[in-house]
Design an enzyme around this catalytic site. Structure first.
Site, short mmCIF file in Angstrom:
data_model
loop_
_atom_site.label_atom_id
_atom_site.label_comp_id
_atom_site.label_asym_id
_atom_site.label_seq_id
_atom_site.Cartn_x
_atom_site.Cartn_y
_atom_site.Cartn_z
N CYS A 1 -86.68 23.40 -10.56
CA CYS A 1 -87.74 24.40 -10.64
C CYS A 1 -88.19 24.91 -9.28
O CYS A 1 -88.82 25.94 -9.18
CB CYS A 1 -88.95 23.85 -11.37
SG CYS A 1 -88.53 23.41 -13.02
N THR B 1 -93.47 27.46 -36.73
CA THR B 1 -92.38 26.85 -37.51
C THR B 1 -91.52 25.99 -36.59
O THR B 1 -91.14 26.40 -35.49
CB THR B 1 -91.54 27.97 -38.17
OG1 THR B 1 -92.42 28.73 -38.99
CG2 THR B 1 -90.42 27.39 -39.02
N SER C 1 -88.69 15.49 -22.70
CA SER C 1 -87.85 16.67 -22.80
C SER C 1 -86.44 16.23 -23.17
O SER C 1 -85.82 15.46 -22.44
CB SER C 1 -87.86 17.38 -21.45
OG SER C 1 -87.03 18.49 -21.50
N ALA C 2 -85.93 16.74 -24.30
CA ALA C 2 -84.65 16.24 -24.83
C ALA C 2 -83.45 16.51 -23.91
O ALA C 2 -82.49 15.75 -23.90
CB ALA C 2 -84.38 16.88 -26.20
N ASN D 1 -89.11 13.11 -10.18
CA ASN D 1 -87.84 13.78 -10.45
C ASN D 1 -87.05 14.15 -9.21
O ASN D 1 -85.89 14.52 -9.30
CB ASN D 1 -88.09 15.04 -11.30
CG ASN D 1 -89.15 15.93 -10.70
OD1 ASN D 1 -90.29 15.49 -10.50
ND2 ASN D 1 -88.81 17.15 -10.39
N1 PLP Z 1 -91.62 16.91 -15.72
C1 PLP Z 1 -90.62 16.40 -15.00
C2 PLP Z 1 -90.84 15.13 -14.23
C3 PLP Z 1 -89.38 17.04 -14.97
O1 PLP Z 1 -88.39 16.53 -14.24
C4 PLP Z 1 -89.21 18.23 -15.71
C5 PLP Z 1 -87.94 18.98 -15.67
O2 PLP Z 1 -87.28 19.07 -14.65
C6 PLP Z 1 -90.29 18.71 -16.47
C7 PLP Z 1 -91.48 18.02 -16.46
C8 PLP Z 1 -90.18 19.96 -17.28
O3 PLP Z 1 -89.41 19.75 -18.43
P1 PLP Z 1 -88.76 21.00 -19.22
O4 PLP Z 1 -87.56 21.42 -18.43
O5 PLP Z 1 -88.38 20.46 -20.55
O6 PLP Z 1 -89.78 22.05 -19.30
#
Ligand code: PLP
Length: 384
Positions: free
Chosen positions: A328, A238, A200-201, A152
């Site tokens: 993150c 749910t 992840s949508a 990412n």
């Molecule tokens: N894994 C990767 C490679 C990501 O890029 C991300 C989000 O940036 C995630 C996991 C986490 O996804 P979410 O934001 O839906 O928790």
């Protein structure tokens, strides 16, 4: 001020079709999918429709798709459940993984005594799969390999097919974090023997707070969140019906337009590489980011040849949203694990990483705005 959004690897804006589908679902499918009356069953039917759509896209069984609240939950569920229920005693991973995988692996080491083995990347972010084979050969312990499909931060694509085959050969479980690739790359899990994957949508114009885990039935993975029998007893609670409907609509649109969208984004990425290389002397691209065959078209990881920890803020003041790492870790104020793994310390002291990430809505003009803004910031900094 016109805003320029170039942080699509962090999240993407919802498209109108997705919003409309979700609003209709909120109004119409308000029943509890576990209720046996017809109002509940209408909601259940909608969820099952989306499950079939997802399963068809990945060429797996509908029962192998578990809807979750996000990519983070999917990754947590898979890794923790492998340790708690499938007797995994050893995890092979890399320092390039998303925090939700990296921290979960560390947690399993700390709390469950799992042996954690890292496959170290080279300066291009490549992983040595011969080394992976040696590691797989070297232990009798029940092993989970967790290696992402596309990174990412730098966009490198990893060889999911070869890793899956190696894992099969040495009887290891394989989890691929496919959060950056579902809806962007055609994935056929009837041919790739991966055991687990995540989605992840909000990475493809769907809603935040909705994702899914692919769990191959033969693994026998069990629930981490226990309670009711929802999601075939793999994830109690749910269901987020309108979120799942939004995920389904976003996936359908991405699949219908995959060729057109991917060509557009690749063209924008090529243009960004060309303009940055032309205007910023000494600019570099991290990992395999600038190589078409080895990186995803959705993002470009840039290394600017000067130190500017305030770059993200300065661009933001000009209305431009980019990221200096993954969303993150960018708040942490220090280089990410990914950058620390591939750049040497001297380089990190004098350069600034910047992630530019695209969607089918990104235009060439937006790239021009970014390049001009970078030139302005550079010249102000030089004159100060
Ligand atoms: N894994 C990767 C490679 C990501 O890029 C991300 C989000 O940036 C995630 C996991 C986490 O996804 P979410 O934001 O839906 O928790």
């Amino acid at each position: 001020m016109n805003r320029v959004y170039l942080d699509n690897a962090a999240t993407t804006p919802l498209t109108n079709e997705v919003i409309e589908a979700m609003v209709a679902s909120m109004k119409e499918q308000y029943g509890n999918p576990s209720s046996t009356h017809s109002i509940g069953q209408e909601a259940k039917t909608k969820i099952e429709e989306v499950r079939r759509l997802v399963a068809n896209a990945l060429k797996v069984q509908p029962g192998e798709i578990v809807f979750t609240s996000c990519g983070t939950e999917s990754n947590n569920m898979i890794i923790k459940s492998c340790v708690e229920h499938l007797e995994v005693e050893r995890i092979i991973t890399s320092p390039l993984e998303h925090k939700c995988v990296a921290e979960t692996c560390l947690d399993m080491k700390k709390r469950k005594g799992v042996e954690l083995v890292y496959l170290r990347p080279n300066e291009k972010g490549d992983l040595d799969l011969n080394k992976l084979e040696e590691l797989l050969k070297s232990s009798e312990k029940k092993t989970l390999v967790t290696l992402m499909h596309v990174n990412n931060e730098i966009g490198n694509i990893y060889d999911i097919e070869r890793i899956a085959k190696l894992c099969k050969e040495y009887n290891a479980l394989y989890h691929s974090d496919t959060v950056q690739t579902v809806a962007h790359i055609d994935l056929d899990f009837s041919k790739i023997p991966v055991d687990f994957a995540s989605c992840s949508a909000h990475k493809f114009h769907g809603p935040k707070g909705t994702g899914f885990a692919f769990v191959r039935k033969s693994t026998g993975l069990k629930a981490l969140i226990t309670g009711g029998p929802q999601e075939r007893s793999l994830r109690a609670g749910t269901e987020n019906v309108c979120g799942i409907v939004g995920l389904g609509k976003a996936l359908e649109l991405s699949l219908d337009h995959m060729k057109e969208y991917s060509e557009h984004m690749q063209e924008i990425k090529d243009y960004a590489i060309e303009r940055l290389s032309e205007k910023i002397q000494g600019v570099k691209f991290n990992g395999r980011s600038a190589e078409k065959e080895h990186s995803l078209y959705t993002l470009l990881s840039v290394l600017l040849p000067y130190k500017n920890p305030l770059l993200g803020l300065q661009l933001d003041m000009k209305g431009i949203a980019i990221s200096q790492g993954s969303a993150c870790s960018s708040g942490a104020g220090k280089p990410s694990m990914v950058m620390m793994s591939i750049l040497d310390e001297d380089e990190m002291d004098v350069c600034t990483p910047m992630r530019v990430s695209f969607s089918h809505l990104t235009t060439r003009e937006e790239i021009d705005v970014l390049v001009n803004a970078l030139l302005e910031i550079e010249s102000i900094d030089k004159n100060n």
